[in-house]
Motif scaffolding. Structure first.
Motif, PDB file in Angstrom:
ATOM      1  N   GLN A 147       6.198   5.064  -6.623  1.00  0.00           N
ATOM      2  CA  GLN A 147       6.486   6.481  -6.858  1.00  0.00           C
ATOM      3  C   GLN A 147       7.909   6.631  -7.385  1.00  0.00           C
ATOM      4  OE1 GLN A 147       4.686   9.403  -6.262  1.00  0.00           O
ATOM      5  NE2 GLN A 147       6.414  10.588  -6.986  1.00  0.00           N
ATOM      6  N   GLU A 166       3.292   6.403  -2.679  1.00  0.00           N
ATOM      7  CA  GLU A 166       2.802   5.193  -3.333  1.00  0.00           C
ATOM      8  C   GLU A 166       3.977   4.232  -3.492  1.00  0.00           C
ATOM      9  OE1 GLU A 166       1.266   6.894  -6.994  1.00  0.00           O
ATOM     10  OE2 GLU A 166      -0.764   6.451  -6.300  1.00  0.00           O
ATOM     11  N   LYS A 226       0.792  -1.235   0.000  1.00  0.00           N
ATOM     12  CA  LYS A 226       0.000   0.000   0.000  1.00  0.00           C
ATOM     13  C   LYS A 226       0.823   1.282   0.000  1.00  0.00           C
ATOM     14  CE  LYS A 226      -3.790  -2.357   0.417  1.00  0.00           C
ATOM     15  NZ  LYS A 226      -4.690  -2.506  -0.673  1.00  0.00           N
ATOM     16  N   PHE A 227       2.044   1.248   0.547  1.00  0.00           N
ATOM     17  CA  PHE A 227       2.851   2.460   0.606  1.00  0.00           C
ATOM     18  C   PHE A 227       4.334   2.118   0.657  1.00  0.00           C
ATOM     19  CE2 PHE A 227       2.383   1.380   5.056  1.00  0.00           C
ATOM     20  CZ  PHE A 227       3.625   1.680   5.602  1.00  0.00           C
TER      21      PHE A 227
END
Length: 165
Positions: A118, A115, A96-97
């Motif tokens: 990213q 993200e 999720k991150f």
């Protein structure tokens, strides 16, 4: 969860910085700044996407990360040499991150939550550090290691990390 080390060359940092100097593309969820003693000195959410935490949870997160970072730094199997300093946790990714840590020479840690995929997170976090140096550390009213209350820093940080609409 998995933890991994991240390395970047200065030339790739310079080239990527030119491409992303004005604003960030992608989603940056939050920024946390931790002082060298492990205290939370700044926290800001930029985008909804992670569960909301209370200020007490952020304080616990800062202290816990500081301790785990120090332990990881001590566990590093590489010998400590001037050209190869040991670091603690630099990147932690989940589905999720992604959490990226940048530690300054003075021990201040910048944690950026983005993200998972990213691009150029190292460039983003170094630009955040530059904003910190320009608007917080050069502020004559700021006391080192204390919570950051600087409108110019907030304003420039907000314009650099704009939430994706």
């Amino acid at each position: 969860m998995r933890a991994a080390a991240l390395t970047t060359s200065k030339s790739s940092y310079t080239a990527n910085r030119r491409n992303s100097a004005n604003t960030v593309r992608g989603v940056v969820f939050a920024l946390i700044i931790i002082n060298k003693a492990g205290g939370l000195i700044y926290q800001r959410d930029f985008h909804d996407g992670l569960n909301k935490l209370s200020i007490n949870d952020y304080l616990v997160l800062a202290g816990t990360f500081h301790g785990v970072h120090a332990i990881a730094k001590g566990l590093c199997p590489l010998p400590r040499t001037p050209g190869n300093p040991t670091t603690g946790i630099e990147v932690m990714e989940t589905e999720k991150f992604r959490m990226q840590c940048f530690q300054t020479l003075t021990g201040t840690k910048f944690l950026l939550f983005t993200e998972p995929h990213q691009p150029n997170v190292d460039v983003i976090i170094r630009r955040v550090y530059e904003l910190y140096a320009d608007f917080v550390m050069k502020n004559p009213f700021y006391q080192i290691e204390m919570p950051i209350r600087c409108e110019a820093f907030d304003r420039h940080l907000g314009s650099y990390i704009k939430p994706r609409q």
